[in-house]
Design a protein around this motif. Structure first.
Motif, PDB file in Angstrom:
ATOM      1  N   GLU A   1       0.824  -1.218   0.000  1.00  0.00           N
ATOM      2  CA  GLU A   1       0.000   0.000   0.000  1.00  0.00           C
ATOM      3  C   GLU A   1       0.853   1.260   0.000  1.00  0.00           C
ATOM      4  N   HIS A   2       1.881   1.301   0.861  1.00  0.00           N
ATOM      5  CA  HIS A   2       2.695   2.518   0.944  1.00  0.00           C
ATOM      6  C   HIS A   2       3.616   2.653  -0.266  1.00  0.00           C
ATOM      7  N   ALA A   3       4.115   1.547  -0.775  1.00  0.00           N
ATOM      8  CA  ALA A   3       4.931   1.601  -1.988  1.00  0.00           C
ATOM      9  C   ALA A   3       4.112   2.158  -3.148  1.00  0.00           C
ATOM     10  N   ASP A   4       2.852   1.725  -3.245  1.00  0.00           N
ATOM     11  CA  ASP A   4       1.965   2.230  -4.291  1.00  0.00           C
ATOM     12  C   ASP A   4       1.722   3.729  -4.116  1.00  0.00           C
ATOM     13  N   TYR A   5       1.525   4.165  -2.863  1.00  0.00           N
ATOM     14  CA  TYR A   5       1.328   5.595  -2.570  1.00  0.00           C
ATOM     15  C   TYR A   5       2.534   6.409  -3.028  1.00  0.00           C
ATOM     16  N   MET A   6       3.729   5.892  -2.786  1.00  0.00           N
ATOM     17  CA  MET A   6       4.936   6.655  -3.088  1.00  0.00           C
ATOM     18  C   MET A   6       5.296   6.631  -4.569  1.00  0.00           C
ATOM     19  N   LEU A   7       4.952   5.544  -5.243  1.00  0.00           N
ATOM     20  CA  LEU A   7       5.419   5.368  -6.624  1.00  0.00           C
ATOM     21  C   LEU A   7       4.388   5.748  -7.685  1.00  0.00           C
ATOM     22  N   CYS A   8       3.135   5.880  -7.289  1.00  0.00           N
ATOM     23  CA  CYS A   8       2.078   6.070  -8.290  1.00  0.00           C
ATOM     24  C   CYS A   8       1.528   7.482  -8.354  1.00  0.00           C
ATOM     25  N   GLY A   9       2.348   8.445  -8.029  1.00  0.00           N
ATOM     26  CA  GLY A   9       1.976   9.830  -8.274  1.00  0.00           C
ATOM     27  C   GLY A   9       1.424  10.588  -7.095  1.00  0.00           C
ATOM     28  N   THR A  10       1.118   9.913  -5.961  1.00  0.00           N
ATOM     29  CA  THR A  10       0.568  10.627  -4.808  1.00  0.00           C
ATOM     30  C   THR A  10       1.654  11.377  -4.058  1.00  0.00           C
ATOM     31  N   HIS A  11       2.784  10.715  -3.821  1.00  0.00           N
ATOM     32  CA  HIS A  11       3.915  11.375  -3.162  1.00  0.00           C
ATOM     33  C   HIS A  11       4.621  12.304  -4.149  1.00  0.00           C
ATOM     34  N   ARG A  12       4.974  13.498  -3.686  1.00  0.00           N
ATOM     35  CA  ARG A  12       5.637  14.472  -4.553  1.00  0.00           C
ATOM     36  C   ARG A  12       7.148  14.279  -4.506  1.00  0.00           C
ATOM     37  N   TRP A  13       7.730  14.007  -5.676  1.00  0.00           N
ATOM     38  CA  TRP A  13       9.174  13.800  -5.779  1.00  0.00           C
ATOM     39  C   TRP A  13       9.822  14.992  -6.470  1.00  0.00           C
ATOM     40  N   ASN A  14      11.019  15.340  -6.017  1.00  0.00           N
ATOM     41  CA  ASN A  14      11.795  16.382  -6.703  1.00  0.00           C
ATOM     42  C   ASN A  14      12.658  15.799  -7.812  1.00  0.00           C
ATOM     43  N   SER A  15      12.788  14.472  -7.832  1.00  0.00           N
ATOM     44  CA  SER A  15      13.575  13.784  -8.854  1.00  0.00           C
ATOM     45  C   SER A  15      12.942  12.409  -9.055  1.00  0.00           C
ATOM     46  N   SER A  16      13.657  11.510  -9.694  1.00  0.00           N
ATOM     47  CA  SER A  16      13.126  10.161  -9.914  1.00  0.00           C
ATOM     48  C   SER A  16      12.869   9.474  -8.582  1.00  0.00           C
ATOM     49  N   PRO A  17      11.777   8.715  -8.470  1.00  0.00           N
ATOM     50  CA  PRO A  17      11.463   8.043  -7.207  1.00  0.00           C
ATOM     51  C   PRO A  17      12.577   7.090  -6.773  1.00  0.00           C
ATOM     52  N   ARG A  18      13.024   7.262  -5.547  1.00  0.00           N
ATOM     53  CA  ARG A  18      14.023   6.383  -4.932  1.00  0.00           C
ATOM     54  C   ARG A  18      13.587   6.153  -3.494  1.00  0.00           C
ATOM     55  N   ILE A  19      13.330   4.894  -3.146  1.00  0.00           N
ATOM     56  CA  ILE A  19      12.797   4.560  -1.832  1.00  0.00           C
ATOM     57  C   ILE A  19      13.840   3.784  -1.031  1.00  0.00           C
ATOM     58  N   LEU A  20      13.999   4.176   0.221  1.00  0.00           N
ATOM     59  CA  LEU A  20      14.818   3.399   1.138  1.00  0.00           C
ATOM     60  C   LEU A  20      13.921   2.401   1.867  1.00  0.00           C
ATOM     61  N   VAL A  21      14.298   1.151   1.816  1.00  0.00           N
ATOM     62  CA  VAL A  21      13.662   0.115   2.622  1.00  0.00           C
ATOM     63  C   VAL A  21      14.639  -0.174   3.751  1.00  0.00           C
ATOM     64  N   GLU A  22      14.175   0.034   4.996  1.00  0.00           N
ATOM     65  CA  GLU A  22      15.104   0.047   6.122  1.00  0.00           C
ATOM     66  C   GLU A  22      14.603  -0.818   7.271  1.00  0.00           C
ATOM     67  N   GLU A  23      15.531  -1.499   7.915  1.00  0.00           N
ATOM     68  CA  GLU A  23      15.222  -2.264   9.119  1.00  0.00           C
ATOM     69  C   GLU A  23      14.612  -1.346  10.182  1.00  0.00           C
ATOM     70  N   PHE A  24      13.591  -1.823  10.882  1.00  0.00           N
ATOM     71  CA  PHE A  24      12.981  -1.054  11.963  1.00  0.00           C
ATOM     72  C   PHE A  24      13.801  -1.268  13.236  1.00  0.00           C
ATOM     73  N   ALA A  25      14.598  -0.266  13.574  1.00  0.00           N
ATOM     74  CA  ALA A  25      15.420  -0.322  14.786  1.00  0.00           C
ATOM     75  C   ALA A  25      14.555   0.069  15.975  1.00  0.00           C
ATOM     76  N   GLN A  26      14.422  -0.820  16.939  1.00  0.00           N
ATOM     77  CA  GLN A  26      13.531  -0.580  18.065  1.00  0.00           C
ATOM     78  C   GLN A  26      14.325  -0.243  19.315  1.00  0.00           C
ATOM     79  N   GLY A  27      13.828   0.768  20.035  1.00  0.00           N
ATOM     80  CA  GLY A  27      14.476   1.220  21.254  1.00  0.00           C
ATOM     81  C   GLY A  27      14.259   2.709  21.438  1.00  0.00           C
ATOM     82  N   PRO A  28      14.638   3.267  22.588  1.00  0.00           N
ATOM     83  CA  PRO A  28      14.467   4.699  22.845  1.00  0.00           C
ATOM     84  C   PRO A  28      15.151   5.548  21.772  1.00  0.00           C
ATOM     85  N   HIS A  29      14.510   6.665  21.443  1.00  0.00           N
ATOM     86  CA  HIS A  29      14.993   7.555  20.393  1.00  0.00           C
ATOM     87  C   HIS A  29      15.718   8.748  21.017  1.00  0.00           C
ATOM     88  N   TYR A  30      16.895   9.069  20.461  1.00  0.00           N
ATOM     89  CA  TYR A  30      17.681  10.201  20.952  1.00  0.00           C
ATOM     90  C   TYR A  30      18.122  11.073  19.785  1.00  0.00           C
TER      91      TYR A  30
END
Length: 416
Positions: free
Chosen positions: A173-202
């Motif tokens: 769902e979110h990949a479709d949102y980002m790649l299919c024209g809803t998300h505004r890009w300043n250049s070609s779409p490039r998405i980071l897929v990242e591990e969810f690091a869990q723990g307190p945020h600083y």
């Protein structure tokens, strides 16, 4: 005698723009904001600040305006409160022989994929990541990293487009949102897929190579990362503070940073502290206010001092606890009214109450910094008292939101 001027490239509607204008004035400087649209920054009018309309994406146009200004003012510095303008600031500073950030370092840091490649090469602990340019690559990357995973644009700030995807349906769902024209890009779409690091945020806040403060933050409900509260300083042991500080300085060295402000976001995980993101600019409001209340250090003023070639002063004059709470709605609709700001401001220890939203305004939550209706900042001599004062003030601010009829009808239909 020719007046000294500080040129600011763009400003910020909900960030530090006003703080830069005021700090420049206190330093005896004329601030001149170059912007594509002066009307978007209300504070320019209220502060009687000078603004010049120019295409701020056009470096040559910016150079021409700066050259013309030199005939009237003594231009002593160029800066910005906006991350997307900061590399241009560096290039302008080079052209006009003024102190400033290294533009190449800023550019590679603002490219979140390139930033992570550099940090990984320097053996700095970061979450696992992959770069994807289409839906197939997104799913393949998530399969390698594992779910839950975070999808985010490879460039941008303010949690714009960032989402936690807990299962494959949310990922698609979110990949479709980002790649299919809803998300505004300043250049070609490039998405980071990242591990969810869990723990307190600083967040480590640095000026030059010095770690000025380390704050902790909490977020609202998943799957978005909308800030709920900041506390400065973070409740950490001496050893934990040193580990975060050492890791932050290693980031600067790896990325070629070390001039001016940097804000480094980290999570304390089972593996210890890992770096989530390095932001090569001053952290947005209300972080500078929290540091000033906690330690007596005005990061905006000290940044401007560096920009005009003066020595900054990072000596701590206070030892307090400060905290901020963001006011975030829990539904979309029409904001009928919001009240209680004056009562909240009267609570002892409350330093600032800021409301962005106005009555009779439609609200559509976007899952990023734009969802914020405002914030409240408080301080005292101890963390517990600050938390109590902040909560007292928050409880005095109320608002009413009427759901759009279509939304109510949709909910009824789902019940049938």
């Amino acid at each position: 005698m020719t007046s000294k001027a500080l040129i600011l490239i763009e400003g910020s509607k909900m960030g530090n723009g006003l703080l830069y204008v005021r700090a420049a004035s206190h330093l005896g400087l004329h601030s001149i904001t170059l912007t594509v649209d002066p009307s978007q920054y209300d504070y320019l009018t209220t502060e009687n600040a000078v603004a010049i309309q120019v295409d701020t994406d056009d470096l040559d146009a910016l150079k021409n305006v700066c050259c013309r200004l030199q005939s009237t003012y003594k231009v002593v510095g160029i800066s910005s409160a906006l991350e997307s303008a900061y590399a241009k600031v560096g290039r302008l500073c080079e052209d006009f022989g003024l102190p400033g950030p290294n533009p190449l370092s800023i550019e590679q840091c603002c490219d979140k994929f390139r930033q992570r490649e550099i940090l990984k090469q320097a053996e700095i602990p970061i979450p696992a990541f992959r770069l994807a340019e289409n839906a197939t690559e997104v799913k393949s990357a998530a399969a390698e990293i594992g779910l839950p995973a975070i999808l985010k644009p490879a460039e941008g700030s303010g949690s714009y487009g960032v989402r936690l995807c807990r299962d494959m349906d949310e990922l698609v769902e979110h990949a479709d949102y980002m790649l299919c024209g809803t998300h505004r890009w300043n250049s070609s779409p490039r998405i980071l897929v990242e591990e969810f690091a869990q723990g307190p945020h600083y967040t480590a806040l640095l000026m030059g190579n010095e770690v000025v403060a380390i704050a902790t933050a909490s977020f609202g409900r998943a799957p978005h990362f909308v800030y709920r509260e900041f506390t400065c300083p973070a409740p950490l042991s001496h050893n934990e503070l040193e580990r975060i500080a050492d890791l932050s300085r290693s980031c600067l060295q790896a990325l070629g940073l070390g001039w001016g402000p940097t804000a480094i976001e980290l999570r304390w995980t089972e593996r210890g502290p890992i770096v989530i993101e390095v932001n090569p600019r001053l952290s947005g409001t209300p972080d500078p206010q929290l540091v000033k209340l906690a330690y007596g250090i005005d990061l905006v003023t000290e940044h401007i001092k560096l920009a005009i070639g003066e020595k900054c002063d990072l000596r701590k004059r206070l030892s307090q606890s400060s905290a901020a709470r963001f006011l975030v709605p829990d539904q979309d609709g029409m904001l009928d009214w919001i009240e209680g700001a004056s009562s909240a401001a009267a609570v002892p220890g409350v330093a600032e109450v800021k409301l962005y939203a106005q009555s009779k305004t439609p609200l559509i939550r976007k899952g990023d910094y734009r969802d914020c209706l405002g914030y409240i900042v408080a301080a005292s001599s101890c963390r517990e008292q600050t938390a109590a004062r902040l909560q007292q003030a928050v409880d005095l601010v109320h608002w009413s939101i009427t759901q759009a009829k279509a939304t109510v009808d949709d909910q009824i239909n789902k019940m049938d």
